[in-house]
Design an enzyme around this catalytic site. Sequence first.
Site, PDB file in Angstrom:
ATOM      1  N   LYS A   9       0.836  -1.202   0.000  1.00 31.70           N
ATOM      2  CA  LYS A   9       0.000   0.000   0.000  1.00 31.70           C
ATOM      3  C   LYS A   9       0.878   1.261   0.000  1.00 31.70           C
ATOM      4  O   LYS A   9       2.099   1.174   0.203  1.00 31.70           O
ATOM      5  CB  LYS A   9      -0.931  -0.046   1.222  1.00 31.70           C
ATOM      6  N   TYR A  49     -12.262  -2.305  -3.575  1.00 32.39           N
ATOM      7  CA  TYR A  49     -12.780  -2.374  -2.204  1.00 32.39           C
ATOM      8  C   TYR A  49     -14.312  -2.316  -2.181  1.00 32.39           C
ATOM      9  O   TYR A  49     -14.902  -1.910  -1.179  1.00 32.39           O
ATOM     10  CB  TYR A  49     -12.180  -1.253  -1.355  1.00 32.39           C
ATOM     11  N   ASN A 112      -1.805  -0.148   7.084  1.00 29.86           N
ATOM     12  CA  ASN A 112      -1.353  -1.490   7.480  1.00 29.86           C
ATOM     13  C   ASN A 112      -0.514  -2.169   6.398  1.00 29.86           C
ATOM     14  O   ASN A 112      -0.434  -3.385   6.318  1.00 29.86           O
ATOM     15  CB  ASN A 112      -2.537  -2.350   7.939  1.00 29.86           C
ATOM     16  N   GLU A 126      -9.321  -9.864  -8.317  1.00 31.52           N
ATOM     17  CA  GLU A 126      -8.358  -8.780  -8.125  1.00 31.52           C
ATOM     18  C   GLU A 126      -7.208  -8.848  -9.143  1.00 31.52           C
ATOM     19  O   GLU A 126      -6.762  -7.818  -9.642  1.00 31.52           O
ATOM     20  CB  GLU A 126      -7.838  -8.801  -6.683  1.00 31.52           C
TER      21      GLU A 126
HETATM   22  P1  RTP Z   1      -7.030  -5.778   2.845  1.00 37.29           P
HETATM   23  O1  RTP Z   1      -8.338  -6.040   2.141  1.00 37.29           O
HETATM   24  O2  RTP Z   1      -6.530  -4.372   2.664  1.00 37.29           O
HETATM   25  O3  RTP Z   1      -6.013  -6.817   2.522  1.00 37.29           O
HETATM   26  O4  RTP Z   1      -7.249  -5.933   4.432  1.00 37.29           O
HETATM   27  P2  RTP Z   1      -8.048  -7.062   5.185  1.00 37.29           P
HETATM   28  O5  RTP Z   1      -8.601  -8.079   4.227  1.00 37.29           O
HETATM   29  O6  RTP Z   1      -7.149  -7.564   6.274  1.00 37.29           O
HETATM   30  O7  RTP Z   1      -9.217  -6.228   5.868  1.00 37.29           O
HETATM   31  P3  RTP Z   1     -10.638  -5.817   5.242  1.00 37.29           P
HETATM   32  O8  RTP Z   1     -11.680  -6.184   6.238  1.00 37.29           O
HETATM   33  O9  RTP Z   1     -10.794  -6.314   3.846  1.00 37.29           O
HETATM   34  O10 RTP Z   1     -10.523  -4.236   5.229  1.00 37.29           O
HETATM   35  C1  RTP Z   1      -9.915  -3.563   4.151  1.00 37.29           C
HETATM   36  C2  RTP Z   1      -9.081  -2.428   4.673  1.00 37.29           C
HETATM   37  O11 RTP Z   1      -9.934  -1.441   5.233  1.00 37.29           O
HETATM   38  C3  RTP Z   1      -9.282  -0.787   6.296  1.00 37.29           C
HETATM   39  N1  RTP Z   1     -10.121  -0.831   7.477  1.00 37.29           N
HETATM   40  N2  RTP Z   1     -10.310   0.194   8.252  1.00 37.29           N
HETATM   41  N3  RTP Z   1     -11.213   1.934  10.289  1.00 37.29           N
HETATM   42  C4  RTP Z   1     -11.558   0.658  10.328  1.00 37.29           C
HETATM   43  O12 RTP Z   1     -12.198   0.183  11.217  1.00 37.29           O
HETATM   44  C5  RTP Z   1     -11.098  -0.202   9.249  1.00 37.29           C
HETATM   45  N4  RTP Z   1     -11.398  -1.488   9.102  1.00 37.29           N
HETATM   46  C6  RTP Z   1     -10.759  -1.890   7.951  1.00 37.29           C
HETATM   47  C7  RTP Z   1      -7.988  -1.492   6.554  1.00 37.29           C
HETATM   48  O13 RTP Z   1      -6.915  -0.726   6.026  1.00 37.29           O
HETATM   49  C8  RTP Z   1      -8.126  -2.800   5.814  1.00 37.29           C
HETATM   50  O14 RTP Z   1      -6.883  -3.267   5.364  1.00 37.29           O
END
Ligand code: RTP
Length: 148
Positions: A9, A49, A112, A126
């Site tokens: 990122k 997203y 992150n 993706e």
């Molecule tokens: P990613 O898609 O980026 O690989 O991350 P992930 O699967 O671990 O998490 P996901 O639930 O898909 O969330 C996507 C990204 O959204 C941001 N986020 N912010 N402020 C908040 O509560 C929150 N929750 C998620 C994070 O940057 C996450 O990587």
Amino acid sequence: MEKTFLMVKPDGVQRNLVGEIVKRFEAKGFKLVGAKLMVISNDLAANHYGEHKERPFFGELVNFITSGPVFAMVWEGENVILTARDMMGKTNPLEAASGTIRGDFGMTVGKNVIHGSDSPESAEREIGLFFDKSEVVTYSKQDSVWIY
Ligand code: RTP
Ligand code: MG
């Protein structure tokens, strides 16, 4: 062979973590089959997203991911999707174990460092969003030529 989409990122690119992250997946034994430095458009970010579009952090997430260059990659190997998620660690760096990428380098849930596909369906989607077919390379490692 299974493929996944991984992306350093904007925070990871700014903090010079591209090499460190590539090194971890190479050392694990996975094969890099596609890679490019790029700036994501708003449309691509919203599409990528899309599953989060009703969430309160969606706007912030799109702003952040489009804020500077990302390093997009396709990696190949047995169980690479789940293994890469394991190597990344939990979404919130505060909860991510030491030794994982987010545990070692992540600062906040928003910043992150790395994205990784979370299922075979999202990996296929993706990879298709970020890479043309011609940008994903098929090749074999020629150990007998390059390593004793
Ligand atoms: P990613 O898609 O980026 O690989 O991350 P992930 O699967 O671990 O998490 P996901 O639930 O898909 O969330 C996507 C990204 O959204 C941001 N986020 N912010 N402020 C908040 O509560 C929150 N929750 C998620 C994070 O940057 C996450 O990587
Ligand atoms: Mg996700």
